[in-house]
Motif scaffolding. Structure first.
Motif, PDB file in Angstrom:
ATOM      1  N   LEU A 106       0.816  -1.222   0.000  1.00 44.46           N
ATOM      2  CA  LEU A 106       0.000   0.000   0.000  1.00 44.46           C
ATOM      3  C   LEU A 106       0.845   1.266   0.000  1.00 44.46           C
ATOM      4  CD1 LEU A 106      -2.749  -0.891   2.624  1.00 44.46           C
ATOM      5  CD2 LEU A 106      -3.128  -0.415   0.215  1.00 44.46           C
ATOM      6  N   LYS A 135      -4.509   0.088  -4.894  1.00 47.17           N
ATOM      7  CA  LYS A 135      -4.746   0.059  -3.439  1.00 47.17           C
ATOM      8  C   LYS A 135      -5.852  -0.931  -3.068  1.00 47.17           C
ATOM      9  CE  LYS A 135      -2.068   3.716  -2.940  1.00 47.17           C
ATOM     10  NZ  LYS A 135      -0.680   3.506  -2.544  1.00 47.17           N
ATOM     11  N   LEU A 139      -5.872  -3.733   0.375  1.00 38.49           N
ATOM     12  CA  LEU A 139      -6.854  -3.343   1.394  1.00 38.49           C
ATOM     13  C   LEU A 139      -7.935  -4.406   1.568  1.00 38.49           C
ATOM     14  CD1 LEU A 139      -7.225   0.502   0.893  1.00 38.49           C
ATOM     15  CD2 LEU A 139      -6.610  -0.652   2.997  1.00 38.49           C
ATOM     16  N   TYR A 143      -8.759  -6.136   5.021  1.00 37.77           N
ATOM     17  CA  TYR A 143     -10.151  -6.126   5.482  1.00 37.77           C
ATOM     18  C   TYR A 143     -10.578  -7.525   5.934  1.00 37.77           C
ATOM     19  CZ  TYR A 143     -15.244  -5.373   5.183  1.00 37.77           C
ATOM     20  OH  TYR A 143     -16.593  -5.298   5.460  1.00 37.77           O
ATOM     21  N   MET A 187      -4.029   6.687   3.144  1.00 32.67           N
ATOM     22  CA  MET A 187      -3.895   5.287   3.577  1.00 32.67           C
ATOM     23  C   MET A 187      -3.874   5.204   5.101  1.00 32.67           C
ATOM     24  SD  MET A 187      -4.029   3.263   1.112  1.00 32.67           S
ATOM     25  CE  MET A 187      -4.935   4.287   0.012  1.00 32.67           C
ATOM     26  N   ILE A 190      -7.414   5.539   6.211  1.00 29.50           N
ATOM     27  CA  ILE A 190      -8.198   4.353   5.836  1.00 29.50           C
ATOM     28  C   ILE A 190      -7.916   3.189   6.791  1.00 29.50           C
ATOM     29  CG2 ILE A 190      -8.390   2.556   4.043  1.00 29.50           C
ATOM     30  CD1 ILE A 190      -8.126   4.846   1.958  1.00 29.50           C
ATOM     31  N   THR A 191      -6.635   3.018   7.174  1.00 23.71           N
ATOM     32  CA  THR A 191      -6.293   1.841   7.985  1.00 23.71           C
ATOM     33  C   THR A 191      -6.470   2.070   9.490  1.00 23.71           C
ATOM     34  OG1 THR A 191      -3.986   2.532   7.773  1.00 23.71           O
ATOM     35  CG2 THR A 191      -4.711   0.724   6.375  1.00 23.71           C
ATOM     36  N   MET A 194      -9.624   0.493  10.608  1.00 22.91           N
ATOM     37  CA  MET A 194      -9.830  -0.894  10.164  1.00 22.91           C
ATOM     38  C   MET A 194     -10.257  -1.827  11.294  1.00 22.91           C
ATOM     39  SD  MET A 194      -9.208  -2.736   7.236  1.00 22.91           S
ATOM     40  CE  MET A 194      -7.802  -2.190   6.335  1.00 22.91           C
ATOM     41  N   THR A 201     -13.727   1.788   6.517  1.00 28.09           N
ATOM     42  CA  THR A 201     -12.546   1.662   5.655  1.00 28.09           C
ATOM     43  C   THR A 201     -12.975   1.633   4.194  1.00 28.09           C
ATOM     44  OG1 THR A 201     -11.361   0.448   7.353  1.00 28.09           O
ATOM     45  CG2 THR A 201     -10.572   0.178   5.116  1.00 28.09           C
ATOM     46  N   LEU A 205     -12.170   4.416   1.394  1.00 28.25           N
ATOM     47  CA  LEU A 205     -11.444   4.024   0.166  1.00 28.25           C
ATOM     48  C   LEU A 205     -12.211   4.474  -1.074  1.00 28.25           C
ATOM     49  CD1 LEU A 205      -9.113   2.425  -1.196  1.00 28.25           C
ATOM     50  CD2 LEU A 205     -10.620   0.451  -1.182  1.00 28.25           C
TER      51      LEU A 205
END
Length: 347
Positions: A106, A135, A139, A143, A187, A190-191, A194, A201, A205
């Motif tokens: 990523l 990406k 991801l 996930y 990123m 986004i993480t 998670m 997430t 994204l």
């Protein structure tokens, strides 16, 4: 690149990602990643030059190292649990290795060094694929293995990514590098969520991809690669300046625009989990990103040249590239805020 070859390569890139998305067997996931990696390299080298060769080589080396770590994690998991399915990761070492390998893929900090270099060395269209489509596969695996991930490791990498994405972009004038650092910061956002709410997430994204696609397409319309070339936009395409202004502020996460939605929901979710310092720190670091987006929008839309320009009508005779689906992308990238209540019940 000839169209049949390009179509064949793009099909391989897409099918590699699709194999990763639909597999529950570790070996098939690894094969999907390999297909995707080997097929994207000719796309990065679409315009052959020493710079593109260097970028492709860097990309290949990093992705190959990440694939090796991924396989190591898979084998450790296989020896301890005796099965190939993605859903069970009883071994903490295997789960840490897999998380690190996917973070490398990523381009998250501290494995982020290749992202600005590779993006800068490739054409805008290849950079767009690199920062959006590429990406999705890592991801999706993150996930799926969320329940087994070490939350502390992921949080540390996410915070580092948000910091690096903010600091790194501050002194850049190249648009592709700015978008690469923006990608690193996104990123992180986004993480970070998670392990608490994986649905957010996916939402983050999706919005990130639409905003980045819209931004790249606007730059491609005008063939802009530097801040200087962007500051001439008002002369060629007056409408473009206000669109770039809105998209930049949306990427920075300012309230009435779509980019604010994921930040708002993520901060809300983290505070629900009794975290106060972490979301506050991330909101403050997001100001670094907002600073360099504001600088771009300032040079593009908020400044005019002091002298009267003899070429005022230049834009009428300029041949610009036609971009598919640019209008809906810009609408989605700027006007999603009223739909937030609907998104907040997704989980």
């Amino acid at each position: 690149m000839k169209p049949p070859i390009f179509i064949m390569i793009m099909t391989t890139v897409v099918s590699g990602t699709m194999i990763v998305l639909t597999s529950s067997h570790w070996l098939m996931i690894w094969i999907g990643f390999e297909m995707n990696m080997l097929a994207i390299i000719p796309i990065l080298m679409k315009n052959p030059s020493p710079r593109a060769t260097e970028a492709s080589t860097k990309y290949f080396l990093v992705q190959a190292t990440a694939s090796m770590l991924l396989m190591l994690g898979i084998i450790i998991n296989l020896t301890t649990s005796g099965q190939w399915t993605i859903l069970k990761l009883p071994n903490s070492m295997a789960s840490n290795l897999l998380t690190i390998a996917l973070a490398m893929k990523l381009g998250m900090a501290p494995f982020h060094f290749w992202v600005p270099e590779v993006t800068q060395g490739t054409p805008l269209s290849s950079g767009m694929i690199l920062l959006t489509w590429q990406k999705i596969a890592p991801l999706s695996v993150l996930y799926q293995i969320t329940p087994s991930i070490n939350p502390n490791l992921l949080t540390i990498m996410a915070i580092a990514s948000v910091l690096v994405g903010g600091w790194g972009g501050l002194n850049q004038t190249q648009l592709r590098k700015i978008l690469a650092y923006s990608s690193i910061a996104h990123m992180g956002w986004i993480t970070i969520i998670m392990t608490y709410n994986p649905t957010l997430t996916l939402l983050n994204l999706t919005i990130y991809i639409t905003m980045t696609l819209g931004t790249f397409m606007l730059f491609m319309c005008n063939s802009s690669t530097t801040t200087l070339s962007l500051s001439h936009t008002w002369n060629k395409l007056p409408l473009m300046t206000s669109l770039i202004l809105m998209l930049m502020l949306s990427l920075g996460g300012l309230p009435p625009l779509s980019g604010f939605v994921p930040k708002w929901l993520i901060i809300q979710e983290l505070t629900k989990n009794d975290m106060i310092i972490l979301p506050t720190f991330m909101a403050i670091t997001a100001l670094l990103n907002l600073y360099f987006y504001m600088r771009l929008s300032y040079t593009t839309a908020l400044t005019l040249f002091p002298s009267t320009n003899n070429m005022k009508m230049k834009w009428q005779f300029e041949n610009t590239k036609k971009m598919v689906l640019l209008a809906p992308l810009i609408i989605i990238s700027t006007m999603l805020l009223p739909m937030t209540p609907m998104m907040s019940i997704l989980d």
